[in-house]
Design an enzyme around this catalytic site. Structure first.
Site, PDB file in Angstrom:
ATOM      1  N   LYS A 181       0.836  -1.203   0.000  1.00  0.00           N
ATOM      2  CA  LYS A 181       0.000   0.000   0.000  1.00  0.00           C
ATOM      3  C   LYS A 181       0.875   1.259   0.000  1.00  0.00           C
ATOM      4  O   LYS A 181       0.575   2.228  -0.706  1.00  0.00           O
ATOM      5  CB  LYS A 181      -0.930   0.005   1.211  1.00  0.00           C
ATOM      6  CG  LYS A 181      -1.828   1.245   1.348  1.00  0.00           C
ATOM      7  CD  LYS A 181      -2.842   1.393   0.209  1.00  0.00           C
ATOM      8  CE  LYS A 181      -3.564   2.736   0.226  1.00  0.00           C
ATOM      9  NZ  LYS A 181      -4.664   2.833   1.186  1.00  0.00           N
ATOM     10  N   LYS A 249      -1.024  11.924   5.073  1.00  0.00           N
ATOM     11  CA  LYS A 249      -0.867  10.983   6.198  1.00  0.00           C
ATOM     12  C   LYS A 249      -0.150   9.714   5.719  1.00  0.00           C
ATOM     13  O   LYS A 249       0.792   9.242   6.344  1.00  0.00           O
ATOM     14  CB  LYS A 249      -2.247  10.627   6.758  1.00  0.00           C
ATOM     15  CG  LYS A 249      -2.247   9.585   7.880  1.00  0.00           C
ATOM     16  CD  LYS A 249      -3.397   8.586   7.731  1.00  0.00           C
ATOM     17  CE  LYS A 249      -2.872   7.191   7.515  1.00  0.00           C
ATOM     18  NZ  LYS A 249      -3.875   6.212   7.103  1.00  0.00           N
TER      19      LYS A 249
END
Lengths: 300, 300
Positions: A181, A249
């Protein structure tokens, strides 16, 4: 054989913690596929749709774990996952030996490994399975799912993944899903930088960016980012998509981890800086293709 | 109408200057499509295949122009194009009013505009039509062609482009094709950087890059560069493809032009620096995905 297998699948009781923008449609897809869910959300109002569909509303992650064999988590960041699993009334206090915790949040790969080790001490398996494809993918059940963990646990969870996504890959051991990811977010951030710079160059040269995009799509410069994010830039319409503040983030996780494993990522650092500048300009709620707006404002 | 149109096309006499890796298969495709070509190459030995196929071998670009209505050029860089058109025995000394010069080289957009203006003084049209797709695309007639020039001249040349390529886009006025090609090279260079950094990150985290590529291909991180160049990196096989030294030449055009139009391209500058480092390491003949080799050697 197939019937027997389907029966086994039906018998598993599922839990779901975190009914946010992603978690709510994902848990609904599981509930509607005929599985019984116990769910928990910090704000219980978000759980009403699920309750109506037949899910059991619990008062804590611990209570979800007491009622489930497989507990899915979909929350915001590393500390949230830690709290949900190990906090007071956390999953670990209710989960049976042999159950599986499936964390679909995007968090630190290093911390994921530690969480998996702590769970293993109680004979609880963990699968990290972050997702890509956005709210639309969550609703339509077409997410990409990148999983890390043992082959056995992955095999047990896969039938449920198939109700949530299309491209489901077992990448490796615990943490490998989070690494994939992170790679995904690197490629998308730097590709947005690539397309932004190309369209800025065209604009400064007085050439129609739409024609450039059309010319490039068929060849080696063609990509999903050119197609989707390039279109957002050309339309000056940055409705997300994926919010710049969330991409920031995720890039924080990337850059922290990169420092630890000594990976030199100057392109990712550059794109992160430009996402920061979008946030500084008050554009954190826009799609991260707002990098184009940042570059456009600069004069060399 | 269609028959009449086809007849007109047949009557046009074609010229081709520059029978290199790209120009030779391209001119052969035109010759084999039934058009009559007059050709010139600095090294006449390269023209033998064409002569056998029926083309007329000329002793200068001027002689090519005397024998043709549309003169294609496919050479290396801006000074070569200038020499071929305006030098002693250049095209301009042989071309008839109303003829069209079609430059398929990758050169400076700014110089292209100047060349077009100088040709216009003699009533000669110019089309810039750089290509993408490599030697394989040239051989199979599947190039991407990005064209700049008047709509009328583009329409006259398009039937010949259709023998050379598949994705043929009229981007804008003179120079717009070169701008699109520059955008193409920006996107590919920065996308190679993106995929290199992602695969480096995976490697440093001890995760199988092949699995990561598989997980990413179906989603928003999917691209032609991830597919093709990513595979070269994973196989540690940098057979071009497109040579790093040629990509560096194109990025020189990009960065020169960017400075003139005041476009801020930090990602392109970074990727260019890494291509430079590949050249410094003696890897100029390798595919430009050798950026991955450069990053791998760095320790943060």
């Amino acid at each position: 054989m197939l019937a027997r297998y389907a029966e086994d699948v039906q018998e598993m009781k599922l839990g779901f913690v975190g009914l946010g923008i992603m978690g709510l449609p994902m848990s609904l897809n599981l509930q509607r596929a005929g599985f019984t869910l116990s769910v928990y959300n910090r704000n219980p109002a978000r759980a009403q749709t699920l309750e109506k569909a037949g899910a059991k509303l619990c008062r804590s992650p611990k209570e979800v774990a007491e009622n489930a064999d497989i507990i899915f988590i979909c929350v915001s960041d590393t500390p949230d996952v830690e709290q949900v699993i190990f906090g007071t009334d956390g999953i670990i206090h209710g989960a049976k030996a042999g159950s599986i915790v499936v964390d679909m949040s995007t968090i630190s790969p290093e911390e994921t490994k530690k969480f998996a080790r702590r769970l293993a001490e109680k004979n609880i398996e963990m699968i990290d399975a972050p997702i890509s494809g956005g709210e639309a993918g969550a609703i339509t059940g077409t997410l990409s799912i990148m999983a890390g963990g043992s082959a056995e646990a992955f095999a047990r969870v896969k039938p449920y993944f198939e109700k949530l996504g299309k491209n489901i890959v077992h990448v490796g051991t615990n943490g490998a899903g989070q690494v994939a990811k992170a790679c995904n977010q690197i490629v998308i951030a730097v590709s947005i930088e690539a397309v932004s710079e190309a369209l800025l160059f065209a604009e400064k040269c007085g050439v129609d960016g739409r024609k450039v995009r059309e010319a490039l799509m068929g060849g080696f410069a063609g990509s999903k980012v050119m197609e989707v994010h390039g279109n957002r830039m050309l339309n000056d319409d940055y409705k997300p998509g994926f919010k710049a503040k969330l991409h920031r983030k995720d890039m924080g996780i990337v850059m922290d981890t990169a420092a630890k494993v000594k990976a030199f990522l100057p392109g990712a650092a550059l794109a992160t800086r430009h996402i920061d500048e979008a946030l500084e300009a008050g554009d954190g709620e826009l799609d991260s293709s707002a990098i184009f707006k940042v570059l456009r404002k600069k004069v060399k």
